[in-house]
Design a protein around this motif. Structure first.
Motif, PDB file in Angstrom:
ATOM      1  N   ALA A 142       0.852  -1.195   0.000  1.00 29.86           N
ATOM      2  CA  ALA A 142       0.000   0.000   0.000  1.00 29.86           C
ATOM      3  C   ALA A 142       0.884   1.241   0.000  1.00 29.86           C
ATOM      4  O   ALA A 142       0.619   2.218  -0.701  1.00 29.86           O
ATOM      5  CB  ALA A 142      -0.927  -0.005   1.217  1.00 29.86           C
ATOM      6  N   VAL A 143       1.957   1.190   0.778  1.00 27.56           N
ATOM      7  CA  VAL A 143       2.849   2.344   0.878  1.00 27.56           C
ATOM      8  C   VAL A 143       3.598   2.563  -0.439  1.00 27.56           C
ATOM      9  O   VAL A 143       3.645   3.672  -0.968  1.00 27.56           O
ATOM     10  CB  VAL A 143       3.844   2.161   2.048  1.00 27.56           C
ATOM     11  CG1 VAL A 143       4.885   3.272   2.048  1.00 27.56           C
ATOM     12  CG2 VAL A 143       3.092   2.136   3.370  1.00 27.56           C
ATOM     13  N   SER A 144       4.136   1.484  -1.019  1.00 27.70           N
ATOM     14  CA  SER A 144       4.967   1.689  -2.205  1.00 27.70           C
ATOM     15  C   SER A 144       4.146   2.124  -3.416  1.00 27.70           C
ATOM     16  O   SER A 144       4.490   3.091  -4.079  1.00 27.70           O
ATOM     17  CB  SER A 144       5.782   0.431  -2.513  1.00 27.70           C
ATOM     18  OG  SER A 144       4.911  -0.652  -2.749  1.00 27.70           O
ATOM     19  N   TRP A 145       3.032   1.420  -3.687  1.00 26.61           N
ATOM     20  CA  TRP A 145       2.254   1.783  -4.873  1.00 26.61           C
ATOM     21  C   TRP A 145       1.277   2.918  -4.613  1.00 26.61           C
ATOM     22  O   TRP A 145       0.913   3.648  -5.529  1.00 26.61           O
ATOM     23  CB  TRP A 145       1.473   0.579  -5.399  1.00 26.61           C
ATOM     24  CG  TRP A 145       2.370  -0.404  -6.079  1.00 26.61           C
ATOM     25  CD1 TRP A 145       2.806  -1.594  -5.581  1.00 26.61           C
ATOM     26  CD2 TRP A 145       2.962  -0.270  -7.378  1.00 26.61           C
ATOM     27  NE1 TRP A 145       3.636  -2.210  -6.479  1.00 26.61           N
ATOM     28  CE2 TRP A 145       3.752  -1.424  -7.589  1.00 26.61           C
ATOM     29  CE3 TRP A 145       2.917   0.719  -8.367  1.00 26.61           C
ATOM     30  CZ2 TRP A 145       4.478  -1.629  -8.764  1.00 26.61           C
ATOM     31  CZ3 TRP A 145       3.640   0.514  -9.533  1.00 26.61           C
ATOM     32  CH2 TRP A 145       4.405  -0.646  -9.732  1.00 26.61           C
ATOM     33  N   GLY A 146       0.850   3.061  -3.386  1.00 22.64           N
ATOM     34  CA  GLY A 146      -0.184   4.049  -3.095  1.00 22.64           C
ATOM     35  C   GLY A 146       0.365   5.383  -2.626  1.00 22.64           C
ATOM     36  O   GLY A 146      -0.308   6.403  -2.717  1.00 22.64           O
ATOM     37  N   ILE A 147       1.598   5.404  -2.088  1.00 13.11           N
ATOM     38  CA  ILE A 147       2.146   6.650  -1.562  1.00 13.11           C
ATOM     39  C   ILE A 147       3.449   7.009  -2.288  1.00 13.11           C
ATOM     40  O   ILE A 147       3.551   8.055  -2.929  1.00 13.11           O
ATOM     41  CB  ILE A 147       2.404   6.546  -0.033  1.00 13.11           C
ATOM     42  CG1 ILE A 147       1.083   6.237   0.694  1.00 13.11           C
ATOM     43  CG2 ILE A 147       3.018   7.839   0.493  1.00 13.11           C
ATOM     44  CD1 ILE A 147       1.217   6.007   2.191  1.00 13.11           C
ATOM     45  N   PRO A 188       3.138   7.648  -6.430  1.00 10.29           N
ATOM     46  CA  PRO A 188       2.599   8.942  -6.889  1.00 10.29           C
ATOM     47  C   PRO A 188       3.472  10.132  -6.475  1.00 10.29           C
ATOM     48  O   PRO A 188       3.669  11.056  -7.276  1.00 10.29           O
ATOM     49  CB  PRO A 188       1.223   9.037  -6.215  1.00 10.29           C
ATOM     50  CG  PRO A 188       0.941   7.725  -5.615  1.00 10.29           C
ATOM     51  CD  PRO A 188       2.180   6.896  -5.623  1.00 10.29           C
ATOM     52  N   VAL A 189       4.012  10.096  -5.257  1.00 11.24           N
ATOM     53  CA  VAL A 189       4.825  11.227  -4.804  1.00 11.24           C
ATOM     54  C   VAL A 189       6.098  11.347  -5.654  1.00 11.24           C
ATOM     55  O   VAL A 189       6.472  12.446  -6.093  1.00 11.24           O
ATOM     56  CB  VAL A 189       5.170  11.088  -3.292  1.00 11.24           C
ATOM     57  CG1 VAL A 189       6.220  12.118  -2.885  1.00 11.24           C
ATOM     58  CG2 VAL A 189       3.908  11.266  -2.453  1.00 11.24           C
ATOM     59  N   ALA A 190       6.735  10.222  -5.924  1.00 14.85           N
ATOM     60  CA  ALA A 190       7.949  10.241  -6.738  1.00 14.85           C
ATOM     61  C   ALA A 190       7.640  10.758  -8.142  1.00 14.85           C
ATOM     62  O   ALA A 190       8.378  11.575  -8.704  1.00 14.85           O
ATOM     63  CB  ALA A 190       8.546   8.831  -6.811  1.00 14.85           C
ATOM     64  N   TRP A 191       6.548  10.309  -8.691  1.00 16.33           N
ATOM     65  CA  TRP A 191       6.134  10.706 -10.032  1.00 16.33           C
ATOM     66  C   TRP A 191       5.889  12.224 -10.077  1.00 16.33           C
ATOM     67  O   TRP A 191       6.308  12.926 -10.989  1.00 16.33           O
ATOM     68  CB  TRP A 191       4.878   9.907 -10.393  1.00 16.33           C
ATOM     69  CG  TRP A 191       4.478   9.935 -11.834  1.00 16.33           C
ATOM     70  CD1 TRP A 191       3.686  10.867 -12.433  1.00 16.33           C
ATOM     71  CD2 TRP A 191       4.805   8.983 -12.852  1.00 16.33           C
ATOM     72  NE1 TRP A 191       3.502  10.563 -13.747  1.00 16.33           N
ATOM     73  CE2 TRP A 191       4.171   9.404 -14.046  1.00 16.33           C
ATOM     74  CE3 TRP A 191       5.568   7.805 -12.872  1.00 16.33           C
ATOM     75  CZ2 TRP A 191       4.281   8.693 -15.243  1.00 16.33           C
ATOM     76  CZ3 TRP A 191       5.662   7.109 -14.065  1.00 16.33           C
ATOM     77  CH2 TRP A 191       5.029   7.551 -15.240  1.00 16.33           C
ATOM     78  N   ILE A 192       5.206  12.709  -9.047  1.00 19.15           N
ATOM     79  CA  ILE A 192       4.921  14.148  -8.986  1.00 19.15           C
ATOM     80  C   ILE A 192       6.222  14.952  -8.907  1.00 19.15           C
ATOM     81  O   ILE A 192       6.413  15.940  -9.627  1.00 19.15           O
ATOM     82  CB  ILE A 192       4.025  14.471  -7.754  1.00 19.15           C
ATOM     83  CG1 ILE A 192       2.627  13.910  -7.984  1.00 19.15           C
ATOM     84  CG2 ILE A 192       3.962  15.977  -7.499  1.00 19.15           C
ATOM     85  CD1 ILE A 192       1.724  13.934  -6.763  1.00 19.15           C
ATOM     86  N   TYR A 206       7.784  17.781 -11.410  1.00 20.28           N
ATOM     87  CA  TYR A 206       8.081  19.123 -10.938  1.00 20.28           C
ATOM     88  C   TYR A 206       9.517  19.506 -11.291  1.00 20.28           C
ATOM     89  O   TYR A 206       9.789  20.602 -11.803  1.00 20.28           O
ATOM     90  CB  TYR A 206       7.858  19.228  -9.432  1.00 20.28           C
ATOM     91  CG  TYR A 206       8.209  20.594  -8.908  1.00 20.28           C
ATOM     92  CD1 TYR A 206       7.385  21.694  -9.211  1.00 20.28           C
ATOM     93  CD2 TYR A 206       9.365  20.812  -8.151  1.00 20.28           C
ATOM     94  CE1 TYR A 206       7.703  22.950  -8.770  1.00 20.28           C
ATOM     95  CE2 TYR A 206       9.688  22.072  -7.696  1.00 20.28           C
ATOM     96  CZ  TYR A 206       8.851  23.147  -8.020  1.00 20.28           C
ATOM     97  OH  TYR A 206       9.161  24.401  -7.585  1.00 20.28           O
ATOM     98  N   LEU A 207      10.439  18.556 -11.043  1.00 22.11           N
ATOM     99  CA  LEU A 207      11.846  18.861 -11.300  1.00 22.11           C
ATOM    100  C   LEU A 207      12.116  19.072 -12.780  1.00 22.11           C
ATOM    101  O   LEU A 207      12.991  19.845 -13.162  1.00 22.11           O
ATOM    102  CB  LEU A 207      12.737  17.736 -10.746  1.00 22.11           C
ATOM    103  CG  LEU A 207      12.684  17.617  -9.221  1.00 22.11           C
ATOM    104  CD1 LEU A 207      13.504  16.420  -8.741  1.00 22.11           C
ATOM    105  CD2 LEU A 207      13.182  18.910  -8.558  1.00 22.11           C
ATOM    106  N   MET A 231      -3.783  11.045 -11.054  1.00 18.85           N
ATOM    107  CA  MET A 231      -2.933   9.867 -10.949  1.00 18.85           C
ATOM    108  C   MET A 231      -2.817   9.400  -9.495  1.00 18.85           C
ATOM    109  O   MET A 231      -2.801   8.210  -9.204  1.00 18.85           O
ATOM    110  CB  MET A 231      -1.555  10.187 -11.508  1.00 18.85           C
ATOM    111  CG  MET A 231      -0.610   9.034 -11.426  1.00 18.85           C
ATOM    112  SD  MET A 231       1.078   9.598 -11.259  1.00 18.85           S
ATOM    113  CE  MET A 231       0.976  10.524  -9.754  1.00 18.85           C
ATOM    114  N   THR A 232      -2.757  10.363  -8.592  1.00 19.25           N
ATOM    115  CA  THR A 232      -2.702  10.007  -7.170  1.00 19.25           C
ATOM    116  C   THR A 232      -3.964   9.242  -6.765  1.00 19.25           C
ATOM    117  O   THR A 232      -3.899   8.237  -6.054  1.00 19.25           O
ATOM    118  CB  THR A 232      -2.557  11.276  -6.305  1.00 19.25           C
ATOM    119  OG1 THR A 232      -1.441  12.019  -6.794  1.00 19.25           O
ATOM    120  CG2 THR A 232      -2.339  10.929  -4.855  1.00 19.25           C
TER     121      THR A 232
END
Ligand SMILES: Nc1ncnc2c1ncn2[C@@H]1O[C@H](COP(=O)(O)OP(=O)(O)OP(=O)(O)O)[C@@H](O)[C@H]1O
Ligand SMILES: [Mg+2]
Lengths: 321, 242
Positions: free
Chosen positions: B26-31, B34-38, B42-43, B59-60
């Protein structure tokens, strides 16, 4: 609604694809009874419990549980029974107490009573000290006990126990059996499955023996033992040993022969007749009888006799009357 | 009867929240995903990041809800504890709705965090009503989609793998990284069959960017996707226990 029966199963049948797991089974369980389903692996015990508890759909037949039709009134029926599955399947991440409280929530136990009820059950099952331990960390026996406790959270009138004592040591199995008896004394109807004949005999008011999806016999343990007593067994060893079992089988008054260790076990209705026949046979063939004893059949023998299951080689069937 | 079901839905979701939200899948695919992708987006282009916000929030929603479903459904399928819910005096669709609600709440927490921090950081023009009216059905749609795919397999990793097909298909086709209007006609038609298209479009309206469908149409179509996923999911689950 019929008040006399807790369970009525009519022509209950279950196919898994081509496999016929349960074959036109008929039985009734009276209210207040401890009813046992006894059978070897794969007989269809679990499949039957799953159908009775609404978890799986019968291929044919009808079921009423606590007066409710399982096809159409399953939710109402579920409020009145608890199920202990074959494998202890509570939530490993929740504590013993939280598991019971979650069960209470699911079954609609009023909020004020949940905690008290959970504590009562923990106490009854000797798990009070473990109430904050996660289910995953409990021993196998404790897991079994807690799984049974969870099935009792809503004070059901009927409980299904699928092999309750499997994986328990002798002491735990014994205390569990007395718990089942105690529950029954308080009016709970019990439907249990087992493949221990002794267990069924000790606990049940009536036993149904199930084999390959069919009920072979339904009777009280006493009556079942009675049937076995009617058949006597004689163990005999010759020198030299006859290689042909067929001849022994052919003896009058012997209706079944099994190999037993280094000798044979002969079954028949009358012990004197069997012994007579053995001596006559030995002298005719010029064999020496090196050992002979009459054995009183065990309960396992009863089971073997009634179901006819034992490795094929060991058992030569001969149209038991 | 409906009272039993509502109670069941509530307590199942509550238990799943306590039990499963911090499980690694849940943490890896759900949190984390998406955060890494975002952050990656941004970068790469901090200057027009605002335009990408609706897609990234969508996407989140997609990843968080579906990742949670895989955990709440498949962990229990594997260990056999799902059976306990089906034995309780609750209807099977209610059990599944409870499971879907577990995904919705997880998704709501994740999406809430991502959305509110982006709003604080970039201060786009937000229509809160639109935002709520798009996010709510979207969370339900993707949670139901997750439930549907998860009941098809047994193990959590199988579920995550299976989920990656619709996830990445939708990320690439539904306007998250590439505008639909610039797509070849064939792909555009395909995009209109996928629910994430309407989430992205609706979020565009909610965040002050003009979408190219219509906010009301987005809301209606998203709502319509819910039964399309949840009913077959209930059917499949029933079949699994037949
Ligand atoms: N889900 C299933 N799919 C296919 N076949 C099944 C399924 N469940 C049971 N069976 C088959 O149905 C038959 C009866 O199985 P069941 O589990 O009811 O036996 P049992 O009496 O409970 O045995 P055991 O003592 O091993 O628990 C077996 O032949 C089994 O292979
Ligand atoms: Mg079994």
């Amino acid at each position: 609604m019929d008040k006399t029966f807790a369970i009525e199963a009519l022509n209950l049948t279950k196919y898994y694809g081509e496999t016929l797991a349960v074959d036109q089974v008929n039985f009734e369980v009276r209210r207040g009874e401890i009813f046992g389903f006894l059978g070897p692996n794969g007989a269809g015990k679990t499949t039957t419990i799953r159908m009775l508890s609404g978890l799986s759909q019968p291929s044919a037949g009808a079921i009423r549980v606590l007066g409710y039709d399982i096809g159409s009134e399953i939710v109402e029926a579920k409020k009145g029974f608890g199920v202990v599955p074959e494998y202890s399947n509570l939530y490993g991440e929740l504590t013993a107490q939280d598991n019971l409280i979650f069960a209470a929530q699911l079954y609609g136990v009023p909020r004020q009573q949940r905690k008290r009820r959970a504590e009562e059950l923990l106490e009854t099952f000797g798990l009070l000290e473990k109430k904050d331990a996660h289910f995953a960390t409990l021993s196998k026996g404790m897991k079994r006990s807690l799984t049974i406790a969870a099935a009792l959270i809503h004070n059901p009138q009927l409980i299904f126990l699928d092999e309750p004592t499997v994986a328990l040591d002798v002491v735990n199995a014994r205390s569990l059996r007395s718990l089942v008896r105690e529950l029954n004394r308080r009016g709970v109807t019990v439907f249990l499955t087992t493949h221990y004949l002794e267990e069924a005999a000790m606990l049940c008011d009536r036993i149904a023996i199930l084999l390959q999806g069919r009920i072979i016999v339904i009777d009280t343990p006493d009556n079942l033992k009675q049937r076995v007593k009617a058949e006597h067994a004689c163990e005999v060893r010759f020198a030299p040993m006859p290689t042909e079992v067929m001849e022994l089988e052919g003896l009058e008054s012997v209706y079944r022969v099994e190999r037993s260790g280094a000798g044979f076990r002969l079954y028949g209705e009358s012990m004197p007749d069997i012994v007579q026949a053995v001596f006559t046979y030995a002298s005719q063939k010029g064999l020496e009888i090196v050992f002979i004893s009459t054995t009183s059949p065990t309960l396992e023998d009863a089971f073997v006799q009634l179901t006819g299951i034992a490795p094929e080689v060991m058992l030569v069937e001969k149209g038991v009357k | 009867m409906w009272k039993d079901n509502l109670r069941g839905i509530y307590y199942i979701a509550l238990k799943d929240m306590k039990t499963y939200y911090l499980k690694p899948p849940a943490v890896s695919w759900g949190i984390v995903f998406p955060v890494a992708w975002i952050l990656a987006f941004y970068l790469r282009s901090p200057q027009d990041f605002e335009k990408l916000l609706p897609g990234l929030i969508a996407m989140t929603v997609l990843f968080s809800t579906t990742a949670a479903e895989a955990v709440v459904i498949n962990l229990e399928l594997r260990l056999g504890s799902l059976e306990r819910l089906l034995l309780a005096p609750i209807s099977l669709p209610a059990v599944l709705l409870g499971k879907a609600l577990g995904g919705v709440i997880f998704g709501l927490i994740m999406t809430g965090l991502v959305t509110s921090s982006s709003i604080l950081l970039f201060r786009p023009q937000v229509n809160m009503l639109y935002l709520a009216l798009i996010l709510l059905p979207s969370l339900l749609v993707f949670s139901s989609l997750g439930a549907l795919l998860c009941v098809m397999v047994k193990e959590v990793f199988e579920a995550q793998t299976l989920l990656n097909f619709p996830r990445f298909l939708m990320i690439f086709l539904c306007g998250v990284v590439y505008p639909i209007s610039a797509m070849p006609v064939g792909l555009m038609h395909l995009a209109y069959l996928l629910p994430l298209t309407y989430t992205v479009d609706g979020l565009n309206y909610a965040l002050g960017i003009n979408g190219n469908i219509n906010i009301v149409v987005d809301i209606i179509l998203l709502t319509a996707f819910i039964p399309i996923f949840i009913f077959p999911a209930a059917k499949l689950l029933a079949k699994r226990f037949a």
